[in-house]
Design a protein around this motif. Structure first.
Motif, PDB file in Angstrom:
ATOM      1  N   LEU A  16       7.552  75.071   7.761  1.00  0.00           N
ATOM      2  CA  LEU A  16       8.093  73.811   8.256  1.00  0.00           C
ATOM      3  C   LEU A  16       8.201  72.763   7.153  1.00  0.00           C
ATOM      4  O   LEU A  16       9.184  72.023   7.087  1.00  0.00           O
ATOM      5  N   LEU A  17       7.217  72.702   6.276  1.00  0.00           N
ATOM      6  CA  LEU A  17       7.285  71.745   5.167  1.00  0.00           C
ATOM      7  C   LEU A  17       8.434  72.083   4.217  1.00  0.00           C
ATOM      8  O   LEU A  17       9.088  71.185   3.685  1.00  0.00           O
ATOM      9  N   SER A  18       8.684  73.357   4.021  1.00  0.00           N
ATOM     10  CA  SER A  18       9.809  73.763   3.184  1.00  0.00           C
ATOM     11  C   SER A  18      11.131  73.279   3.777  1.00  0.00           C
ATOM     12  O   SER A  18      12.002  72.776   3.065  1.00  0.00           O
ATOM     13  N   ILE A  19      11.257  73.406   5.083  1.00  0.00           N
ATOM     14  CA  ILE A  19      12.464  72.925   5.761  1.00  0.00           C
ATOM     15  C   ILE A  19      12.588  71.412   5.617  1.00  0.00           C
ATOM     16  O   ILE A  19      13.647  70.885   5.271  1.00  0.00           O
ATOM     17  N   LEU A  20      11.508  70.708   5.866  1.00  0.00           N
ATOM     18  CA  LEU A  20      11.549  69.246   5.862  1.00  0.00           C
ATOM     19  C   LEU A  20      11.717  68.651   4.473  1.00  0.00           C
ATOM     20  O   LEU A  20      12.195  67.522   4.341  1.00  0.00           O
ATOM     21  N   ASN A  21      11.359  69.391   3.444  1.00  0.00           N
ATOM     22  CA  ASN A  21      11.450  68.876   2.080  1.00  0.00           C
ATOM     23  C   ASN A  21      12.774  69.188   1.397  1.00  0.00           C
ATOM     24  O   ASN A  21      12.972  68.844   0.233  1.00  0.00           O
ATOM     25  N   GLN A  22      13.689  69.825   2.106  1.00  0.00           N
ATOM     26  CA  GLN A  22      14.996  70.129   1.530  1.00  0.00           C
ATOM     27  C   GLN A  22      15.794  68.839   1.313  1.00  0.00           C
ATOM     28  O   GLN A  22      15.750  67.926   2.113  1.00  0.00           O
ATOM     29  N   LYS A  23      16.515  68.798   0.234  1.00  0.00           N
ATOM     30  CA  LYS A  23      17.414  67.683  -0.052  1.00  0.00           C
ATOM     31  C   LYS A  23      18.774  68.018   0.564  1.00  0.00           C
ATOM     32  O   LYS A  23      19.522  68.819   0.035  1.00  0.00           O
ATOM     33  N   LEU A  24      19.031  67.455   1.703  1.00  0.00           N
ATOM     34  CA  LEU A  24      20.263  67.759   2.434  1.00  0.00           C
ATOM     35  C   LEU A  24      21.173  66.535   2.408  1.00  0.00           C
ATOM     36  O   LEU A  24      20.937  65.559   3.107  1.00  0.00           O
ATOM     37  N   ASP A  25      22.185  66.605   1.588  1.00  0.00           N
ATOM     38  CA  ASP A  25      23.131  65.489   1.475  1.00  0.00           C
ATOM     39  C   ASP A  25      23.856  65.272   2.794  1.00  0.00           C
ATOM     40  O   ASP A  25      24.310  66.211   3.441  1.00  0.00           O
ATOM     41  N   LYS A  26      23.971  64.037   3.172  1.00  0.00           N
ATOM     42  CA  LYS A  26      24.737  63.605   4.346  1.00  0.00           C
ATOM     43  C   LYS A  26      24.179  64.109   5.683  1.00  0.00           C
ATOM     44  O   LYS A  26      24.841  64.019   6.696  1.00  0.00           O
ATOM     45  N   ILE A  27      22.981  64.659   5.685  1.00  0.00           N
ATOM     46  CA  ILE A  27      22.342  65.063   6.939  1.00  0.00           C
ATOM     47  C   ILE A  27      21.137  64.162   7.140  1.00  0.00           C
ATOM     48  O   ILE A  27      20.178  64.214   6.382  1.00  0.00           O
ATOM     49  N   ASN A  28      21.218  63.329   8.151  1.00  0.00           N
ATOM     50  CA  ASN A  28      20.155  62.362   8.390  1.00  0.00           C
ATOM     51  C   ASN A  28      19.106  62.850   9.369  1.00  0.00           C
ATOM     52  O   ASN A  28      17.980  62.406   9.342  1.00  0.00           O
ATOM     53  N   ASN A  29      19.499  63.749  10.247  1.00  0.00           N
ATOM     54  CA  ASN A  29      18.583  64.184  11.286  1.00  0.00           C
ATOM     55  C   ASN A  29      18.519  65.699  11.365  1.00  0.00           C
ATOM     56  O   ASN A  29      19.528  66.382  11.184  1.00  0.00           O
ATOM     57  N   ILE A  30      17.319  66.182  11.668  1.00  0.00           N
ATOM     58  CA  ILE A  30      17.106  67.611  11.836  1.00  0.00           C
ATOM     59  C   ILE A  30      16.633  67.861  13.254  1.00  0.00           C
ATOM     60  O   ILE A  30      15.679  67.225  13.717  1.00  0.00           O
ATOM     61  N   GLU A  31      17.306  68.766  13.927  1.00  0.00           N
ATOM     62  CA  GLU A  31      16.831  69.238  15.226  1.00  0.00           C
ATOM     63  C   GLU A  31      16.102  70.553  14.959  1.00  0.00           C
ATOM     64  O   GLU A  31      16.659  71.466  14.356  1.00  0.00           O
ATOM     65  N   LEU A  32      14.869  70.646  15.388  1.00  0.00           N
ATOM     66  CA  LEU A  32      14.042  71.806  15.126  1.00  0.00           C
ATOM     67  C   LEU A  32      13.729  72.503  16.444  1.00  0.00           C
ATOM     68  O   LEU A  32      13.195  71.878  17.364  1.00  0.00           O
ATOM     69  N   ILE A  33      14.093  73.761  16.527  1.00  0.00           N
ATOM     70  CA  ILE A  33      13.780  74.562  17.711  1.00  0.00           C
ATOM     71  C   ILE A  33      12.784  75.624  17.277  1.00  0.00           C
ATOM     72  O   ILE A  33      13.086  76.448  16.407  1.00  0.00           O
ATOM     73  N   ILE A  34      11.594  75.582  17.856  1.00  0.00           N
ATOM     74  CA  ILE A  34      10.541  76.535  17.525  1.00  0.00           C
ATOM     75  C   ILE A  34      10.356  77.448  18.722  1.00  0.00           C
ATOM     76  O   ILE A  34      10.086  76.981  19.826  1.00  0.00           O
ATOM     77  N   VAL A  35      10.501  78.741  18.490  1.00  0.00           N
ATOM     78  CA  VAL A  35      10.351  79.726  19.553  1.00  0.00           C
ATOM     79  C   VAL A  35       9.049  80.478  19.306  1.00  0.00           C
ATOM     80  O   VAL A  35       8.920  81.205  18.315  1.00  0.00           O
ATOM     81  N   ASP A  36       8.079  80.291  20.191  1.00  0.00           N
ATOM     82  CA  ASP A  36       6.787  80.969  20.090  1.00  0.00           C
ATOM     83  C   ASP A  36       6.839  82.249  20.919  1.00  0.00           C
ATOM     84  O   ASP A  36       7.023  82.211  22.125  1.00  0.00           O
ATOM     85  N   ASP A  37       6.655  83.374  20.270  1.00  0.00           N
ATOM     86  CA  ASP A  37       6.734  84.668  20.944  1.00  0.00           C
ATOM     87  C   ASP A  37       5.331  85.165  21.319  1.00  0.00           C
ATOM     88  O   ASP A  37       4.871  86.187  20.846  1.00  0.00           O
ATOM     89  N   CYS A  38       4.657  84.382  22.160  1.00  0.00           N
ATOM     90  CA  CYS A  38       3.334  84.747  22.706  1.00  0.00           C
ATOM     91  C   CYS A  38       2.245  84.835  21.642  1.00  0.00           C
ATOM     92  O   CYS A  38       1.391  85.722  21.675  1.00  0.00           O
TER      93      CYS A  38
END
Length: 72
Positions: A19-41
């Motif tokens: 998750l930290l790797s995702i959040l620390n990405q430098k994404l030009d022109k993307i202000n918001n991230i929608e995160l869907i976490i699927v827990d498989d039991c």
């Protein structure tokens, strides 16, 4: 907005890094991230650790979070 789906199964030792790797990405022109976490039991602390990261970063980068639990 960017939507990212992360699947989780007994990932308590790797979910934080993921998750930290995702959040620390430098994404030009993307202000918001929608995160869907699927827990498989998961039977470990994966979900608890994921929620801790989400709580910490939700005001800065995460726009929407969905936690979906697979019950089967």
């Amino acid at each position: 907005m960017l939507t990212i789906i992360v699947t989780v199964y007994n990932s308590q030792y790797t979910i934080e890094c993921c998750l930290l790797s995702i959040l620390n990405q430098k994404l030009d022109k993307i202000n918001n991230i929608e995160l869907i976490i699927v827990d498989d039991c998961s039977i470990d602390k994966s979900v608890k650790r994921a929620l801790k990261i989400i709580e910490k970063y939700k005001d800065n980068k995460i726009f929407n979070v969905k936690l979906i639990k697979n019950d089967e």
